[in-house]
Design a protein around this motif. Sequence first.
Motif, short mmCIF file in Angstrom:
data_model
loop_
_atom_site.label_atom_id
_atom_site.label_comp_id
_atom_site.label_asym_id
_atom_site.label_seq_id
_atom_site.Cartn_x
_atom_site.Cartn_y
_atom_site.Cartn_z
N SER A 245 -4.19 15.72 7.53
CA SER A 245 -4.86 16.92 8.05
C SER A 245 -5.56 17.67 6.92
CB SER A 245 -3.85 17.83 8.75
OG SER A 245 -3.29 17.21 9.88
N PHE A 246 -4.96 17.65 5.74
CA PHE A 246 -5.54 18.37 4.60
C PHE A 246 -6.89 17.78 4.21
CE2 PHE A 246 -6.15 18.96 0.03
CZ PHE A 246 -6.02 20.34 -0.08
N ILE A 247 -7.04 16.46 4.34
CA ILE A 247 -8.31 15.84 3.96
C ILE A 247 -9.24 15.65 5.15
CG2 ILE A 247 -7.33 14.69 1.95
CD1 ILE A 247 -7.02 12.18 3.54
N GLY A 248 -8.89 16.25 6.29
CA GLY A 248 -9.78 16.25 7.44
C GLY A 248 -9.66 15.08 8.39
N ALA B 147 -6.45 5.90 9.59
CA ALA B 147 -7.01 7.08 10.22
C ALA B 147 -8.53 7.14 10.07
CB ALA B 147 -6.37 8.34 9.62
N ALA B 148 -9.03 6.70 8.91
CA ALA B 148 -10.47 6.70 8.70
C ALA B 148 -11.17 5.71 9.63
CB ALA B 148 -10.78 6.36 7.24
N LEU C 78 -4.00 9.86 14.92
CA LEU C 78 -3.12 10.29 13.84
C LEU C 78 -1.72 9.72 14.02
CD1 LEU C 78 -2.71 12.08 11.32
CD2 LEU C 78 -2.17 13.96 12.88
N ILE C 79 -1.22 9.75 15.24
CA ILE C 79 0.10 9.20 15.53
C ILE C 79 0.12 7.70 15.27
CG2 ILE C 79 1.76 8.74 17.38
CD1 ILE C 79 0.99 11.44 18.58
N PHE D 8 0.84 -1.19 0.00
CA PHE D 8 0.00 0.00 0.00
C PHE D 8 0.88 1.25 0.00
CE2 PHE D 8 -2.68 -3.20 2.00
CZ PHE D 8 -3.90 -2.99 1.39
N PRO D 9 0.55 2.24 -0.80
CA PRO D 9 1.25 3.53 -0.68
C PRO D 9 1.08 4.08 0.73
CG PRO D 9 -0.03 3.46 -2.71
CD PRO D 9 -0.41 2.23 -1.91
N THR D 10 2.08 4.79 1.21
CA THR D 10 2.06 5.29 2.59
C THR D 10 0.82 6.10 2.89
OG1 THR D 10 4.48 5.34 2.63
CG2 THR D 10 3.33 6.65 4.28
N LEU D 11 0.48 7.01 2.01
CA LEU D 11 -0.68 7.88 2.25
C LEU D 11 -1.98 7.09 2.25
CD1 LEU D 11 -1.87 10.64 2.72
CD2 LEU D 11 -1.85 11.02 0.24
#
Length: 291
Positions: A228-231, A144-145, A154-155, A134-137
């Motif tokens: 954080s950018f995507i909430g 996170a979801a 988040l951590i 999986f890509p990191t993001l």
Amino acid sequence: MSSIATTPPSPAQRSNALWAALSRNRLSWIGIGLLAAIVLTAIFAPWIAPHDPLKQHIISRLEPPSAEFLLGTDSYGRDVLSRMIYGSRVSLMVGFVAILIAMTIGSSLGVLAGYLGGIFDRLVMGLVDVLLSFPTLVLGLMVAAMLGASLENLIIAIAITEIAPFVRVARAPTIALRHRDFIEAGRALGYGPLRLMGVHIVPNMISDVVVLGSLWMASAIRTEASLSFIGLGVPPPTATWGSMIREGFEHILDAWWLTVFPSLAILLTVLALNLLGDALRDAIDPKLRSE
């Protein structure tokens, strides 16, 4: 030969190697200076920030950079500079704690897998292959979801995305060391696996893990900003660089400062960590030290 392999470099030897690496790599001083400035800014944020990062000045909303607000204000009239300064605390803390967790778990699993081998090694490396697929993001987004938006989650999400590289970096030297003469001598003397791994193997590979940690901390900060950018980062009104960019995205045409300045902060932090990682790599690489 055995005494050399079992005895880690002394602090003086490590300092000399690091100083020699810094002397060869002049750009590393730029990274050290930038990182020191960012860390000091985060530590002394209450004394440096010119305004309260949460205080709203409605009559001054979306004001461009001026004498009162050096980097302008956002859509709520909050000072962008003050929010950036306080946002550095969140980004650095999330990056450091997440990498520390990933480094601890990943290195431990890598050493155990490399030393024990067999089924355990295959299971661990199979899990690592799944994580690396999986890509990191994307992986961070999934975790996170599922966990929800909070600082702790988040951590955890970022730490999970960074475990796999540490497993591989710790496993490879462990496999190379476990059949060395000094390890066999330790077994003959009755040393247990924990002592062999903790006293004789870990000190000989920890420098590789530390270098990887400095490089992947930059990746952790980028991932934090992206989530954080995507909430899915720290909930508002807490200031983070990623959430600031998200808030300014809606006004990117008429209030460019809302996205440009937080983006520059991320860029400089990642650049500083990469330059520092290059210097640390040069300090421990025997080929580069011999040049």
